[in-house]
Design a protein around this motif. Structure first.
Motif, PDB file in Angstrom:
ATOM      1  N   CYS A  30       0.930  -1.083   0.181  1.00 35.29           N
ATOM      2  CA  CYS A  30      -0.066   0.077   0.104  1.00 35.29           C
ATOM      3  C   CYS A  30       0.782   1.340  -0.049  1.00 35.29           C
ATOM      4  CB  CYS A  30      -0.743   0.162   1.309  1.00 35.29           C
ATOM      5  SG  CYS A  30      -1.875  -1.496   1.594  1.00 35.29           S
TER       6      CYS A  30
ATOM      7  N   SER B 203       0.829   5.411   0.040  1.00 32.92           N
ATOM      8  CA  SER B 203       0.347   7.007  -0.213  1.00 32.92           C
ATOM      9  C   SER B 203       1.299   7.825  -0.600  1.00 32.92           C
ATOM     10  CB  SER B 203      -0.063   7.303   1.539  1.00 32.92           C
ATOM     11  OG  SER B 203      -1.304   6.398   1.641  1.00 32.92           O
TER      12      SER B 203
ATOM     13  N   SER C  38      -7.052   8.967  -6.130  1.00 29.92           N
ATOM     14  CA  SER C  38      -6.359  10.367  -5.928  1.00 29.92           C
ATOM     15  C   SER C  38      -7.265  11.308  -5.684  1.00 29.92           C
ATOM     16  CB  SER C  38      -5.419  10.785  -7.070  1.00 29.92           C
ATOM     17  OG  SER C  38      -6.161  11.236  -8.276  1.00 29.92           O
TER      18      SER C  38
ATOM     19  N   VAL D   5      -3.023  13.742  -2.702  1.00 33.03           N
ATOM     20  CA  VAL D   5      -2.543  12.523  -2.314  1.00 33.03           C
ATOM     21  C   VAL D   5      -3.131  11.435  -3.367  1.00 33.03           C
ATOM     22  CG1 VAL D   5      -4.781  12.405  -0.799  1.00 33.03           C
ATOM     23  CG2 VAL D   5      -2.522  10.957  -0.164  1.00 33.03           C
TER      24      VAL D   5
ATOM     25  N   ASP E 116      -3.186   7.482  -3.452  1.00 36.16           N
ATOM     26  CA  ASP E 116      -3.248   6.026  -2.847  1.00 36.16           C
ATOM     27  C   ASP E 116      -3.472   4.910  -3.629  1.00 36.16           C
ATOM     28  OD1 ASP E 116      -3.025   7.168   0.124  1.00 36.16           O
ATOM     29  OD2 ASP E 116      -5.400   7.734  -0.159  1.00 36.16           O
TER      30      ASP E 116
END
Length: 92
Positions: free
Chosen positions: A11, A13, A42, A53, A55
């Motif tokens: 994962c 970020s 996003s 951000v 992810d």
């Protein structure tokens, strides 16, 4: 009795300056490894709309390649921070 294998999922970020090219630059770093995220999202950061951000998750990526990807993402021009974690999903 059924048998389950735990699949590792990485994962990420990725925080970036919110510029039009930011998302493309981040996903380019992923595509250079020849992998496709299993999930991707996003959005502008709620507390700072000037930050984006992104992810995403990648399943089945060897640990060494995941660490390499995290390093490559940190070198992207617009990126300000990269967070990387792992989870294990039970697969039948």
């Amino acid at each position: 009795m059924s048998s389950f294998a735990a699949e590792r999922v990485d994962c990420f970020s990725v925080f970036s300056v919110a510029e039009p090219s930011a998302l493309l630059r981040i996903l380019e770093a992923v595509s250079l490894l020849g992998v496709l995220p299993s999930r991707c999202h996003s959005a502008p950061l709620e507390t700072d709309p000037g930050q984006l951000v992104v992810d995403f998750q990648i399943a089945g990526l060897p640990l060494e390649r995941a660490q390499l990807l995290a390093k490559r993402l940190q070198r992207v021009v617009t990126v300000t921070q990269v967070l990387h974690s792992q989870k294990h999903c039970a697969c039948a």
